[in-house]
Design an enzyme around this catalytic site. Sequence first.
Site, PDB file in Angstrom:
ATOM      1  N   ASN A 209       0.855  -1.198   0.000  1.00  0.00           N
ATOM      2  CA  ASN A 209       0.000   0.000   0.000  1.00  0.00           C
ATOM      3  C   ASN A 209       0.885   1.241   0.000  1.00  0.00           C
ATOM      4  O   ASN A 209       2.112   1.132  -0.005  1.00  0.00           O
ATOM      5  CB  ASN A 209      -0.954  -0.030   1.203  1.00  0.00           C
ATOM      6  CG  ASN A 209      -0.177  -0.119   2.496  1.00  0.00           C
ATOM      7  OD1 ASN A 209       0.615   0.756   2.820  1.00  0.00           O
ATOM      8  ND2 ASN A 209      -0.376  -1.207   3.241  1.00  0.00           N
ATOM      9  N   ASP A 279      -4.436  -6.213   4.874  1.00  0.00           N
ATOM     10  CA  ASP A 279      -5.523  -7.014   5.433  1.00  0.00           C
ATOM     11  C   ASP A 279      -5.621  -8.371   4.741  1.00  0.00           C
ATOM     12  O   ASP A 279      -6.208  -9.309   5.266  1.00  0.00           O
ATOM     13  CB  ASP A 279      -6.858  -6.271   5.270  1.00  0.00           C
ATOM     14  CG  ASP A 279      -6.926  -5.063   6.189  1.00  0.00           C
ATOM     15  OD1 ASP A 279      -6.427  -5.157   7.327  1.00  0.00           O
ATOM     16  OD2 ASP A 279      -7.455  -4.015   5.755  1.00  0.00           O
ATOM     17  N   LYS A 289       8.887 -17.343 -10.837  1.00  0.00           N
ATOM     18  CA  LYS A 289       8.109 -16.237 -11.411  1.00  0.00           C
ATOM     19  C   LYS A 289       6.977 -16.807 -12.261  1.00  0.00           C
ATOM     20  O   LYS A 289       7.205 -17.706 -13.080  1.00  0.00           O
ATOM     21  CB  LYS A 289       9.032 -15.373 -12.278  1.00  0.00           C
ATOM     22  CG  LYS A 289       8.325 -14.177 -12.862  1.00  0.00           C
ATOM     23  CD  LYS A 289       9.194 -13.434 -13.858  1.00  0.00           C
ATOM     24  CE  LYS A 289       8.306 -12.494 -14.651  1.00  0.00           C
ATOM     25  NZ  LYS A 289       8.798 -12.263 -15.998  1.00  0.00           N
ATOM     26  N   PHE A 323      -4.191   3.508  14.908  1.00  0.00           N
ATOM     27  CA  PHE A 323      -4.458   4.507  13.883  1.00  0.00           C
ATOM     28  C   PHE A 323      -5.644   4.030  13.078  1.00  0.00           C
ATOM     29  O   PHE A 323      -5.889   2.831  12.984  1.00  0.00           O
ATOM     30  CB  PHE A 323      -3.247   4.675  12.948  1.00  0.00           C
ATOM     31  CG  PHE A 323      -2.282   5.734  13.410  1.00  0.00           C
ATOM     32  CD1 PHE A 323      -1.550   5.558  14.571  1.00  0.00           C
ATOM     33  CD2 PHE A 323      -2.109   6.904  12.676  1.00  0.00           C
ATOM     34  CE1 PHE A 323      -0.667   6.529  15.004  1.00  0.00           C
ATOM     35  CE2 PHE A 323      -1.229   7.887  13.102  1.00  0.00           C
ATOM     36  CZ  PHE A 323      -0.497   7.697  14.265  1.00  0.00           C
ATOM     37  N   LYS A 341     -11.215  -2.855  19.005  1.00  0.00           N
ATOM     38  CA  LYS A 341      -9.853  -3.351  19.215  1.00  0.00           C
ATOM     39  C   LYS A 341      -9.367  -3.105  20.647  1.00  0.00           C
ATOM     40  O   LYS A 341      -8.198  -3.316  20.954  1.00  0.00           O
ATOM     41  CB  LYS A 341      -8.901  -2.741  18.182  1.00  0.00           C
ATOM     42  CG  LYS A 341      -9.338  -3.030  16.720  1.00  0.00           C
ATOM     43  CD  LYS A 341      -8.274  -2.732  15.683  1.00  0.00           C
ATOM     44  CE  LYS A 341      -8.842  -2.880  14.288  1.00  0.00           C
ATOM     45  NZ  LYS A 341      -7.822  -2.996  13.240  1.00  0.00           N
TER      46      LYS A 341
HETATM   47  N1  CTP Z   1      -4.090  -3.139  11.883  1.00  0.00           N
HETATM   48  C1  CTP Z   1      -3.415  -4.242  12.340  1.00  0.00           C
HETATM   49  N2  CTP Z   1      -3.452  -5.420  11.642  1.00  0.00           N
HETATM   50  C2  CTP Z   1      -4.153  -5.517  10.488  1.00  0.00           C
HETATM   51  C3  CTP Z   1      -4.859  -4.389  10.006  1.00  0.00           C
HETATM   52  C4  CTP Z   1      -4.817  -3.205  10.725  1.00  0.00           C
HETATM   53  O1  CTP Z   1      -2.768  -4.153  13.384  1.00  0.00           O
HETATM   54  N3  CTP Z   1      -4.149  -6.674   9.838  1.00  0.00           N
HETATM   55  C5  CTP Z   1      -4.056  -1.901  12.657  1.00  0.00           C
HETATM   56  C6  CTP Z   1      -3.369  -0.728  11.977  1.00  0.00           C
HETATM   57  O2  CTP Z   1      -1.977  -0.710  12.268  1.00  0.00           O
HETATM   58  C7  CTP Z   1      -4.084   0.476  12.582  1.00  0.00           C
HETATM   59  C8  CTP Z   1      -5.476  -0.061  12.881  1.00  0.00           C
HETATM   60  O3  CTP Z   1      -5.371  -1.483  12.895  1.00  0.00           O
HETATM   61  O4  CTP Z   1      -3.504   0.869  13.812  1.00  0.00           O
HETATM   62  C9  CTP Z   1      -6.538   0.343  11.888  1.00  0.00           C
HETATM   63  O5  CTP Z   1      -6.121   0.045  10.585  1.00  0.00           O
HETATM   64  P1  CTP Z   1      -7.054   0.402   9.355  1.00  0.00           P
HETATM   65  O6  CTP Z   1      -6.360  -0.036   8.095  1.00  0.00           O
HETATM   66  O7  CTP Z   1      -7.559   1.809   9.472  1.00  0.00           O
HETATM   67  O8  CTP Z   1      -8.344  -0.478   9.615  1.00  0.00           O
HETATM   68  P2  CTP Z   1      -8.691  -1.998   9.550  1.00  0.00           P
HETATM   69  O9  CTP Z   1      -8.733  -2.512  10.941  1.00  0.00           O
HETATM   70  O10 CTP Z   1      -7.792  -2.715   8.598  1.00  0.00           O
HETATM   71  O11 CTP Z   1     -10.202  -1.919   9.016  1.00  0.00           O
HETATM   72  P3  CTP Z   1     -10.776  -1.464   7.577  1.00  0.00           P
HETATM   73  O12 CTP Z   1      -9.779  -1.967   6.555  1.00  0.00           O
HETATM   74  O13 CTP Z   1     -12.083  -2.141   7.528  1.00  0.00           O
HETATM   75  O14 CTP Z   1     -10.901   0.037   7.617  1.00  0.00           O
END
Ligand code: CTP
Length: 401
Positions: A209, A279, A289, A323, A341
């Site tokens: 990302n 995620d 490859k 965050f 969380k």
């Molecule tokens: N986070 C995490 N592990 C994941 C995804 C997210 O620890 N697999 C943590 C991020 O580091 C951040 C928080 O969760 O502190 C929120 O991340 P964000 O990407 O805003 O949200 P998600 O929990 O992934 O939810 P969504 O994608 O539905 O917005």
Amino acid sequence: MLSNTNVLLGVSGGIAAYKAVALTSKLTQQGANVRVMMTPSATEFVSPLTFQAISRSSVYVDTFDEKDPKKIAHIDVADWADIAIIAPATANIIGKITAGIADDMLSTTLLATQADVYIAPAMNVHMYGHPAVIRNLKQLEDWGYHFIEPGDGYLACGYVGKGRLEEPETIINVINEHQSDNKLLASRKILISAGPTREQIDPVRFFTNRSSGKMGFSLAEAAAKHGAHVTLVAGPTEIEVSHPNINRVDITTAEEMFEEMNRHFPYSDIVIKAAAVADYRPKHTYDEKMKKQEDEWNVEMERTKDILQTLGEKKTTQYLVGFAAETSDPLKNGLKKLEKKNLDAIVINNISTEGAGFGGDTNIATYVNKHHKSEEMTLATKQEVSEKIVSFIERDMKDEV
Ligand code: CTP
């Protein structure tokens, strides 16, 4: 509190300079090591000899009066100081710091110092209310300078109103209180995650990302500056760390970040998850490859573990900060993450706003603690936002003691 603290007292040219003499005396009584620096105009009000006698140290006025050939005086004092107090601070010195002007010993040293700077303004009531002064004070506040607000009362210019230098006792009390808050992070262990993760499909391709890691790295620097021992678990990024109190652990995938965060978690007092964790990751990783085919290629993805949620479930005494990166209804969605969380606080970014979120050097964010007390941070550099986040955490942890 101020015992054995190296205090640079900057005196600028206002009638309240006489009160800085009492301030010097009180600071030395508290055990502080005081060095006084005066602007040339300040010497019109009080003689440097007065300060020299009370501080038992030479007084600095002229940038080019280099007494020791082995040192450059303004850099030496800037590095020596633990804190700097400007009392009285005239509109002129406030304007110079804001504009980055360094044309005398005091303004030059203030540009060079990394110390906490406390500004005690003193001036005519209308000067204090002038839009230029208001704008300058706001800018300095955003940069992390601290203030001892002037009191109301009779001013030397004949007016009654705000602009009178606070009494030396009050100045010392405000600084003592702030320093004790500041010391809250000293020697604490802080675990921070930063940057993106990379999820491999084959030896040449991966999912990732737009996170640059800048937010997490500047948080690590801010916490280290407050005396904390920082472990920084970092995804792939170009950024370097500079502070010796930061132990950097490089990872690539969400699974590796999960392992490292969980390994350090039990020994941490504060945990901040600024990383943008993937995620999903490809269900299969190919060793070779992948050759292109005539057909479409559908990559099947599986969920990664939610690291923050796992930490929230097992936390004991840790202060856990997450965050949230949101593109719609940021406050509502951010608060949902705070509850789900089991966090102590969350920093919510509306990443669709210009100047906020991934990649850039600035951010716009809202810090909300578990009691739903919220602090809006308007457009500022990621360093400034980090300073604020670290002080909100300090404030909230102190409130809970
Ligand atoms: N986070 C995490 N592990 C994941 C995804 C997210 O620890 N697999 C943590 C991020 O580091 C951040 C928080 O969760 O502190 C929120 O991340 P964000 O990407 O805003 O949200 P998600 O929990 O992934 O939810 P969504 O994608 O539905 O917005």
